[in-house]
Scaffold this motif. Structure first.
Motif, PDB file in Angstrom:
ATOM      1  N   PRO A 374      -4.144  -2.002 -13.884  1.00  0.00           N
ATOM      2  CA  PRO A 374      -3.693  -3.195 -14.604  1.00  0.00           C
ATOM      3  C   PRO A 374      -3.296  -4.314 -13.645  1.00  0.00           C
ATOM      4  O   PRO A 374      -2.123  -4.624 -13.456  1.00  0.00           O
ATOM      5  CB  PRO A 374      -2.492  -2.683 -15.410  1.00  0.00           C
ATOM      6  CG  PRO A 374      -1.991  -1.511 -14.648  1.00  0.00           C
ATOM      7  CD  PRO A 374      -3.185  -0.884 -14.005  1.00  0.00           C
ATOM      8  N   ASN A 375      -4.298  -4.907 -13.003  1.00  0.00           N
ATOM      9  CA  ASN A 375      -4.086  -5.967 -12.017  1.00  0.00           C
ATOM     10  C   ASN A 375      -5.375  -6.780 -11.894  1.00  0.00           C
ATOM     11  O   ASN A 375      -6.478  -6.238 -12.041  1.00  0.00           O
ATOM     12  CB  ASN A 375      -3.698  -5.358 -10.669  1.00  0.00           C
ATOM     13  CG  ASN A 375      -3.342  -6.400  -9.621  1.00  0.00           C
ATOM     14  OD1 ASN A 375      -4.203  -6.948  -8.947  1.00  0.00           O
ATOM     15  ND2 ASN A 375      -2.057  -6.678  -9.492  1.00  0.00           N
ATOM     16  N   PRO A 381     -13.820  -1.169 -11.902  1.00  0.00           N
ATOM     17  CA  PRO A 381     -13.452   0.252 -11.807  1.00  0.00           C
ATOM     18  C   PRO A 381     -14.652   1.180 -11.925  1.00  0.00           C
ATOM     19  O   PRO A 381     -14.612   2.325 -11.462  1.00  0.00           O
ATOM     20  CB  PRO A 381     -12.480   0.442 -12.973  1.00  0.00           C
ATOM     21  CG  PRO A 381     -12.836  -0.635 -13.950  1.00  0.00           C
ATOM     22  CD  PRO A 381     -13.251  -1.805 -13.110  1.00  0.00           C
ATOM     23  N   GLU A 382     -15.732   0.685 -12.551  1.00  0.00           N
ATOM     24  CA  GLU A 382     -16.945   1.498 -12.667  1.00  0.00           C
ATOM     25  C   GLU A 382     -17.517   1.841 -11.286  1.00  0.00           C
ATOM     26  O   GLU A 382     -18.089   2.920 -11.090  1.00  0.00           O
ATOM     27  CB  GLU A 382     -18.007   0.767 -13.504  1.00  0.00           C
ATOM     28  CG  GLU A 382     -17.632   0.581 -14.963  1.00  0.00           C
ATOM     29  CD  GLU A 382     -16.794  -0.661 -15.233  1.00  0.00           C
ATOM     30  OE1 GLU A 382     -16.507  -0.947 -16.405  1.00  0.00           O
ATOM     31  OE2 GLU A 382     -16.437  -1.365 -14.258  1.00  0.00           O
ATOM     32  N   PHE A 397     -14.758   8.593 -16.732  1.00  0.00           N
ATOM     33  CA  PHE A 397     -14.213   7.224 -16.678  1.00  0.00           C
ATOM     34  C   PHE A 397     -13.633   6.854 -18.032  1.00  0.00           C
ATOM     35  O   PHE A 397     -14.303   6.974 -19.064  1.00  0.00           O
ATOM     36  CB  PHE A 397     -15.302   6.230 -16.295  1.00  0.00           C
ATOM     37  CG  PHE A 397     -14.855   4.791 -16.325  1.00  0.00           C
ATOM     38  CD1 PHE A 397     -13.990   4.306 -15.363  1.00  0.00           C
ATOM     39  CD2 PHE A 397     -15.276   3.935 -17.328  1.00  0.00           C
ATOM     40  CE1 PHE A 397     -13.570   2.982 -15.381  1.00  0.00           C
ATOM     41  CE2 PHE A 397     -14.861   2.608 -17.362  1.00  0.00           C
ATOM     42  CZ  PHE A 397     -14.007   2.134 -16.384  1.00  0.00           C
ATOM     43  N   ILE A 398     -12.370   6.439 -18.052  1.00  0.00           N
ATOM     44  CA  ILE A 398     -11.730   5.882 -19.247  1.00  0.00           C
ATOM     45  C   ILE A 398     -11.039   4.599 -18.809  1.00  0.00           C
ATOM     46  O   ILE A 398     -10.127   4.626 -17.983  1.00  0.00           O
ATOM     47  CB  ILE A 398     -10.708   6.863 -19.869  1.00  0.00           C
ATOM     48  CG1 ILE A 398     -11.401   8.163 -20.292  1.00  0.00           C
ATOM     49  CG2 ILE A 398     -10.005   6.217 -21.058  1.00  0.00           C
ATOM     50  CD1 ILE A 398     -10.455   9.221 -20.826  1.00  0.00           C
ATOM     51  N   LYS A 399     -11.442   3.482 -19.337  1.00  0.00           N
ATOM     52  CA  LYS A 399     -10.999   2.183 -18.841  1.00  0.00           C
ATOM     53  C   LYS A 399      -9.510   1.929 -19.059  1.00  0.00           C
ATOM     54  O   LYS A 399      -8.815   1.431 -18.178  1.00  0.00           O
ATOM     55  CB  LYS A 399     -11.818   1.065 -19.475  1.00  0.00           C
ATOM     56  CG  LYS A 399     -11.578  -0.298 -18.847  1.00  0.00           C
ATOM     57  CD  LYS A 399     -12.577  -1.319 -19.356  1.00  0.00           C
ATOM     58  CE  LYS A 399     -12.409  -2.641 -18.624  1.00  0.00           C
ATOM     59  NZ  LYS A 399     -13.418  -3.644 -19.071  1.00  0.00           N
ATOM     60  N   ASP A 400      -8.997   2.270 -20.236  1.00  0.00           N
ATOM     61  CA  ASP A 400      -7.591   2.017 -20.547  1.00  0.00           C
ATOM     62  C   ASP A 400      -6.710   3.061 -19.873  1.00  0.00           C
ATOM     63  O   ASP A 400      -6.868   4.264 -20.111  1.00  0.00           O
ATOM     64  CB  ASP A 400      -7.365   2.047 -22.055  1.00  0.00           C
ATOM     65  CG  ASP A 400      -5.915   1.789 -22.405  1.00  0.00           C
ATOM     66  OD1 ASP A 400      -5.186   2.767 -22.670  1.00  0.00           O
ATOM     67  OD2 ASP A 400      -5.497   0.611 -22.389  1.00  0.00           O
ATOM     68  N   PRO A 401      -5.744   2.656 -19.029  1.00  0.00           N
ATOM     69  CA  PRO A 401      -4.966   3.631 -18.259  1.00  0.00           C
ATOM     70  C   PRO A 401      -4.080   4.537 -19.108  1.00  0.00           C
ATOM     71  O   PRO A 401      -3.923   5.721 -18.793  1.00  0.00           O
ATOM     72  CB  PRO A 401      -4.130   2.765 -17.307  1.00  0.00           C
ATOM     73  CG  PRO A 401      -4.178   1.386 -17.851  1.00  0.00           C
ATOM     74  CD  PRO A 401      -5.454   1.268 -18.607  1.00  0.00           C
ATOM     75  N   LEU A 422      -0.171   1.414  -6.664  1.00  0.00           N
ATOM     76  CA  LEU A 422       1.200   1.330  -7.179  1.00  0.00           C
ATOM     77  C   LEU A 422       1.252   0.631  -8.532  1.00  0.00           C
ATOM     78  O   LEU A 422       2.141   0.896  -9.347  1.00  0.00           O
ATOM     79  CB  LEU A 422       2.100   0.611  -6.177  1.00  0.00           C
ATOM     80  CG  LEU A 422       2.666   1.481  -5.047  1.00  0.00           C
ATOM     81  CD1 LEU A 422       3.331   0.609  -3.999  1.00  0.00           C
ATOM     82  CD2 LEU A 422       3.663   2.501  -5.596  1.00  0.00           C
ATOM     83  N   TYR A 423       0.296  -0.269  -8.786  1.00  0.00           N
ATOM     84  CA  TYR A 423       0.279  -0.954 -10.088  1.00  0.00           C
ATOM     85  C   TYR A 423      -0.045   0.031 -11.203  1.00  0.00           C
ATOM     86  O   TYR A 423       0.531  -0.027 -12.294  1.00  0.00           O
ATOM     87  CB  TYR A 423      -0.729  -2.100 -10.069  1.00  0.00           C
ATOM     88  CG  TYR A 423      -0.360  -3.209  -9.127  1.00  0.00           C
ATOM     89  CD1 TYR A 423       0.623  -4.144  -9.468  1.00  0.00           C
ATOM     90  CD2 TYR A 423      -0.983  -3.331  -7.879  1.00  0.00           C
ATOM     91  CE1 TYR A 423       0.975  -5.165  -8.597  1.00  0.00           C
ATOM     92  CE2 TYR A 423      -0.629  -4.349  -7.000  1.00  0.00           C
ATOM     93  CZ  TYR A 423       0.347  -5.260  -7.362  1.00  0.00           C
ATOM     94  OH  TYR A 423       0.696  -6.263  -6.490  1.00  0.00           O
ATOM     95  N   LEU A 424      -0.949   0.954 -10.940  1.00  0.00           N
ATOM     96  CA  LEU A 424      -1.253   2.002 -11.914  1.00  0.00           C
ATOM     97  C   LEU A 424      -0.061   2.935 -12.079  1.00  0.00           C
ATOM     98  O   LEU A 424       0.312   3.297 -13.200  1.00  0.00           O
ATOM     99  CB  LEU A 424      -2.486   2.795 -11.468  1.00  0.00           C
ATOM    100  CG  LEU A 424      -2.864   3.988 -12.343  1.00  0.00           C
ATOM    101  CD1 LEU A 424      -3.218   3.541 -13.759  1.00  0.00           C
ATOM    102  CD2 LEU A 424      -4.020   4.779 -11.716  1.00  0.00           C
ATOM    103  N   VAL A 425       0.547   3.340 -10.969  1.00  0.00           N
ATOM    104  CA  VAL A 425       1.741   4.197 -11.016  1.00  0.00           C
ATOM    105  C   VAL A 425       2.834   3.535 -11.851  1.00  0.00           C
ATOM    106  O   VAL A 425       3.471   4.173 -12.692  1.00  0.00           O
ATOM    107  CB  VAL A 425       2.239   4.498  -9.588  1.00  0.00           C
ATOM    108  CG1 VAL A 425       3.645   5.098  -9.609  1.00  0.00           C
ATOM    109  CG2 VAL A 425       1.278   5.451  -8.878  1.00  0.00           C
TER     110      VAL A 425
END
Length: 438
Positions: A374-375, A381-382, A397-401, A422-425
């Motif tokens: 989410p940045n 991401p693909e 692959f799943i786009k929405d975290p 860290l943004y995903l974390v």
């Protein structure tokens, strides 16, 4: 007049300066000057490094706090809430305080906006100045500042520090800092000031040579080096319970217990203790061993090999966001949970060495879900997914975290990792604890 924190954050993010990196000290020097130079009102321990600077900064803060000092802490990025960046004695700045200080700053910010485009302050410059103003207003005894990026031209380098700490020098942000360790070391050594004490973590000889040259140029004799002036022995690793024996030219601390996980943490904690010892040396104080042990016993750095129990599952959050971080993640997995079944949710920013990171961690997990970070720096991401498929056949692959995280937990594994950025974390940590993101 700004009245809510959401308005305040939108103001900082959406201005002409924006979130893009604006390297250099002209703007932060001017902004601090317009604010009355709050950066001069307290002693500073300044911390940089490719990896480990956040953990080290928080450990320094914890030790100083336990010695009875009022300690400011400025770190970045935040995981969930912007106030995480600015703390005093472990407590985040209140929304009302954040809003009030920003309102005081707006006249100065917009005065700079009207000068010329290159003088319009960026997000990081504004948040840095806001932290310095807050620490000044609150009369802190000392502030611990984590560098945002590099050192020499980072906004935090507006300060004249008492102690400069360099934790590590590795490859990251090479488009800005240079493509050799020597060039990167030169940028990080830029935080060293006249009359500093300098503390160096576990740094390669070629990088250390550059740093010592900088120290010599500004006339510094007090340089404390890992393995020369301080070290650790007998590291013991167990999830949420770890220990080392620490030794420096000043003290010997056996069986020092701490909660923070990761095979890299003994280096960070040792560097932190030495930083405090060197700060106290300048102030004619001595480290209290019992207070230091108490300060570190509960030490935890959120989002760095952080073990959580969520829905009866073992979730580990690890912001391994570059090559060094990926190597540390691999090493920590082998040390803590080598024989267990592991699944991972992974997202990596576009401007990282994606192929290098994939090559290191792809085979460490039995099942992997790739997602979008989410940045704004995660537009493809693909591509990350395609690279992982070359090394590990059990990848989807799943786009929405958040959807990806819930999918991850639906599979039967012993440990579930969230890693790569860290943004995903921060996104997943906020989801787990139902925290407001701002």
């Amino acid at each position: 007049m700004i009245s809510t924190l959401k308005e305040a954050v939108e103001y900082i993010y959406d201005r002409r300066g924006g979130t893009r990196i604006k390297y250099g000290l002209d703007r932060i020097n001017k902004l601090c000057d317009l604010l009355g130079n709050p950066e001069r009102d307290f002693p500073v321990v300044h911390v940089t490094g490719t990896n480990g600077k956040g953990s080290t900064s928080k450990a320094i803060h914890n030790i100083l706090k336990e010695h009875g000092l009022k300690v400011g802490l400025f770190t970045s990025p935040h995981l969930t809430h912007i106030s995480e960046r600015i703390k005093i004695n472990g407590k985040s700045i209140k929304d009302s305080e954040f809003i009030a200080i920003l309102n005081e700053m707006i006249f100065s910010i917009e005065k700079m906006d009207n000068m010329k485009d290159e003088m319009s302050p960026s997000f990081f410059e504004i948040i840095t100045a806001l932290a310095l103003k807050y620490f000044s207003n609150q009369n802190v005894d000392v502030a611990v500042l984590e560098v945002g990026l590099g050192g020499r031209l980072d906004a935090t380098n507006v300060v004249v520090s008492d102690v400069s700490v360099i934790t590590t020098v590795q490859y990251d942000h090479m488009n800005l800092l240079g493509n050799t360790l020597e060039k990167i070391a030169f940028e990080k050594a830029g935080i060293i000031k006249n009359n500093n004490n300098v503390v160096l973590g576990n740094i390669t000889d070629s990088a250390k040579k550059i740093i010592l040259q900088r120290a010599n140029e500004v006339g510094i004799n007090n340089v404390f080096e890992f393995e020369k002036d301080f070290t650790f022995k007998n590291p013991a690793f167990s999830l949420n319970w770890n220990s080392i024996d620490y030794k420096s030219k000043y003290n010997k601390i056996d069986n020092l217990i701490y909660k923070a996980n990761g095979t890299y943490q003994p280096y960070n904690i040792s560097t932190a203790i030495m930083a405090v010892e060197s700060f106290f040396e300048k102030k004619d104080k001595k480290l209290d061993i019992n207070k230091t042990k108490k300060a570190l016993k509960g030490f935890l750095w959120e989002g760095r090999f952080e073990l959580l129990e969520y829905k009866n599952k073992n979730v580990i959050l690890e912001g391994a966001h570059n090559i060094s971080g990926a190597l540390a993640l691999k090493n920590s997995i082998k040390t803590y949970i080598k024989s267990f079944k592991k699944a991972a949710l992974v997202g990596i920013l576009d401007d990282k060495d994606i192929e290098g990171m994939v090559n290191i961690i792809a085979n460490e997990f039995d099942y992997i879900i790739i997602t979008q970070v989410p940045n704004k720096r995660s537009n493809n991401p693909e591509y990350v997914y395609e690279l992982f498929k070359k090394f590990n056949k059990n990848v989807i692959f799943i786009k929405d975290p958040v959807e990806a995280f819930n999918n991850l937990l639906s599979s039967p594994y012993d440990y579930y990792f969230v890693t790569g950025s860290l943004y995903l974390v921060g996104k997943i940590r906020g989801y787990i604890f139902n925290l407001e993101e701002i």
